[in-house]
Write a protein that holds these residues in place. Structure first.
Motif, PDB file in Angstrom:
ATOM      1  N   PHE A 192      11.811  80.278  12.558  1.00  0.00           N
ATOM      2  CA  PHE A 192      10.986  81.151  12.887  1.00  0.00           C
ATOM      3  C   PHE A 192      10.581  80.661  14.246  1.00  0.00           C
ATOM      4  CE2 PHE A 192      10.659  81.606   8.447  1.00  0.00           C
ATOM      5  CZ  PHE A 192      10.617  83.051   8.131  1.00  0.00           C
ATOM      6  N   PRO A 193      10.245  81.525  15.413  1.00  0.00           N
ATOM      7  CA  PRO A 193       9.759  81.060  16.569  1.00  0.00           C
ATOM      8  C   PRO A 193       8.169  80.427  16.407  1.00  0.00           C
ATOM      9  CG  PRO A 193       9.813  83.239  16.635  1.00  0.00           C
ATOM     10  CD  PRO A 193      10.566  82.952  15.323  1.00  0.00           C
ATOM     11  N   ILE A 194       8.083  79.583  17.206  1.00  0.00           N
ATOM     12  CA  ILE A 194       6.533  79.188  17.166  1.00  0.00           C
ATOM     13  C   ILE A 194       6.041  78.612  18.377  1.00  0.00           C
ATOM     14  CG2 ILE A 194       7.136  76.762  16.464  1.00  0.00           C
ATOM     15  CD1 ILE A 194       4.437  76.537  14.880  1.00  0.00           C
ATOM     16  N   GLY A 195       4.735  78.988  18.985  1.00  0.00           N
ATOM     17  CA  GLY A 195       4.254  78.389  20.189  1.00  0.00           C
ATOM     18  C   GLY A 195       4.164  77.088  20.245  1.00  0.00           C
ATOM     19  N   THR A 196       4.297  76.661  21.539  1.00  0.00           N
ATOM     20  CA  THR A 196       4.466  75.022  21.773  1.00  0.00           C
ATOM     21  C   THR A 196       2.940  74.576  21.298  1.00  0.00           C
ATOM     22  OG1 THR A 196       5.891  75.156  23.553  1.00  0.00           O
ATOM     23  CG2 THR A 196       4.537  73.300  23.443  1.00  0.00           C
ATOM     24  N   ASP A 197       1.859  75.292  21.604  1.00  0.00           N
ATOM     25  CA  ASP A 197       0.614  74.942  21.197  1.00  0.00           C
ATOM     26  C   ASP A 197       0.187  74.617  19.687  1.00  0.00           C
ATOM     27  OD1 ASP A 197      -0.300  74.908  23.956  1.00  0.00           O
ATOM     28  OD2 ASP A 197      -0.969  77.058  23.651  1.00  0.00           O
ATOM     29  N   HIS A 198       1.359  75.359  18.644  1.00  0.00           N
ATOM     30  CA  HIS A 198       1.037  75.311  17.446  1.00  0.00           C
ATOM     31  C   HIS A 198       2.306  74.510  16.783  1.00  0.00           C
ATOM     32  CE1 HIS A 198      -2.219  78.046  17.451  1.00  0.00           C
ATOM     33  NE2 HIS A 198      -1.428  78.810  18.435  1.00  0.00           N
ATOM     34  N   GLN A 199       3.188  73.706  17.746  1.00  0.00           N
ATOM     35  CA  GLN A 199       4.106  72.898  17.253  1.00  0.00           C
ATOM     36  C   GLN A 199       3.750  71.441  17.016  1.00  0.00           C
ATOM     37  OE1 GLN A 199       6.821  71.807  15.767  1.00  0.00           O
ATOM     38  NE2 GLN A 199       8.124  73.214  16.914  1.00  0.00           N
ATOM     39  N   VAL A 200       3.551  71.359  15.652  1.00  0.00           N
ATOM     40  CA  VAL A 200       3.124  69.938  14.987  1.00  0.00           C
ATOM     41  C   VAL A 200       3.939  68.806  15.587  1.00  0.00           C
ATOM     42  CG1 VAL A 200       2.238  68.597  13.017  1.00  0.00           C
ATOM     43  CG2 VAL A 200       1.898  71.154  13.218  1.00  0.00           C
TER      44      VAL A 200
END
Length: 223
Positions: A192-200
Motif C-alpha cells: 500500500f502507498p503511504i505518505g512520507t509524514d506517516h512513514q514510521v
C-alpha cells in the motif's frame, strides 16, 4: 545535564572504523548516550490488537551518506540506507537500519531494495504463523490467511513490486530483489502507498526534525 536533542545521528560504522575510530564516531556515541539518559523512562509498550496482522513499514535514504570529500576514500558513502519496522498485532517485532549491499542507481531502486530486504524478514515468520494456524493454534489476523501489508512512500518502487514487467533501468536487480513478487501475485503480501509524514520507518534512515521523531517514536514504542 542539559536536555539533549531527541534526534539520533545515523552514521555508518564500517569494520575499519572499529579499530580506527575518528572524532565523528566519538561525538556520535556521546550523542546516543545523552539521548538514552534523557529518555531512560521510555521503553516499549506492547498493546496487542487482535484485529491487525503483519504490517511492514519500509523506507530508504538514497545515497544519504555521500560526500565529495570522502567519496574517493570511502566507497560505502555511495550506498543507500534501508530502514524497516515490522509490526504484528500492532506490536513491533522486528526493526532494522542498515546500509544496502549494492549501490542503488535511483531513489526507486533504493526503496525497492529496502522493501525486498524487509520482506526477507517477514516471509519466514509468515510461513511459521501459517503453519501454526494449520496445526490448530490461534493466530491473530484480520484474514483467514496470514498476510503482510508493506507500506511504501515511493510510487516507482510500488509499481516495480506490483507489475511483472522488467524495465531496462531495473532489470539488473531481477535475481536479487524480485523474490517476493509471487507472494504479491497470490495476495499474501499486499503493498500500500503511504505518505512520507506517516512513514514510521523514516526515522530509521535519516535525521528528522524533533517533532517528527517523537511522533514516529510514539507509533513504534507506544509512548
Amino acid at each position: 545535564m542539559r536536555h539533549c536533542s531527541i534526534r539520533l545521528r545515523l552514521i555508518t560504522l564500517e569494520p575499519c572504523c572499529c579499530h580506527l575510530p575518528c572524532r565523528e564516531h566519538g561525538d556520535a556515541v556521546l550523542h546516543i548516550v545523552m539521548y538514552l539518559k534523557a529518555t531512560r523512562h521510555i521503553g516499549l509498550r506492547f498493546k496487542p490488537d487482535p484485529t491487525r496482522g503483519f504490517e511492514d513499514y519500509v523506507d530508504a535514504d538514497f545515497s544519504g551518506l555521500w560526500s565529495p570529500t570522502t567519496a574517493a576514500s570511502d566507497p560505502s558513502t555511495s550506498k543507500s540506507r534501508s530502514g524497516w519496522i515490522v509490526f504484528y498485532a500492532g506490536c513491533p517485532i522486528i526493526w532494522a537500519s542498515k546500509l544496502q549491499g549494492m549501490v542503488a542507481l535511483s531513489t526507486t531502486e533504493a526503496e525497492y531494495i529496502a522493501l525486498s530486504q524487509s520482506l526477507r524478514d517477514v516471509l519466514p515468520i509468515m510461513d511459521l504463523m501459517t503453519e501454526f494456524e494449520q496445526r490448530g493454534f490461534k493466530v491473530m489476523c484480520t484474514e483467514p490467511y496470514v498476510y503482510c501489508k508493506a507500506f511504501e512512500d515511493n510510487s516507482g518502487a510500488l509499481e516495480l513490486a506490483r507489475l511483472p514487467k522488467l524495465r531496462p533501468r531495473s532489470k539488473h536487480i531481477n535475481i536479487n530483489y524480485h523474490h517476493f513478487r509471487e507472494h504479491v501475485r497470490k495476495g499474501l503480501v499486499k503493498i500500500f502507498p503511504i505518505g512520507t509524514d506517516h512513514q514510521v520507518a523514516d526515522i530509521l534512515t535519516k535525521n528528522v526534525p524533533q517533532n517528527v521523531f517523537v511522533r514516529h517514536r510514539v507509533k513504534m514504542c507506544g509512548q
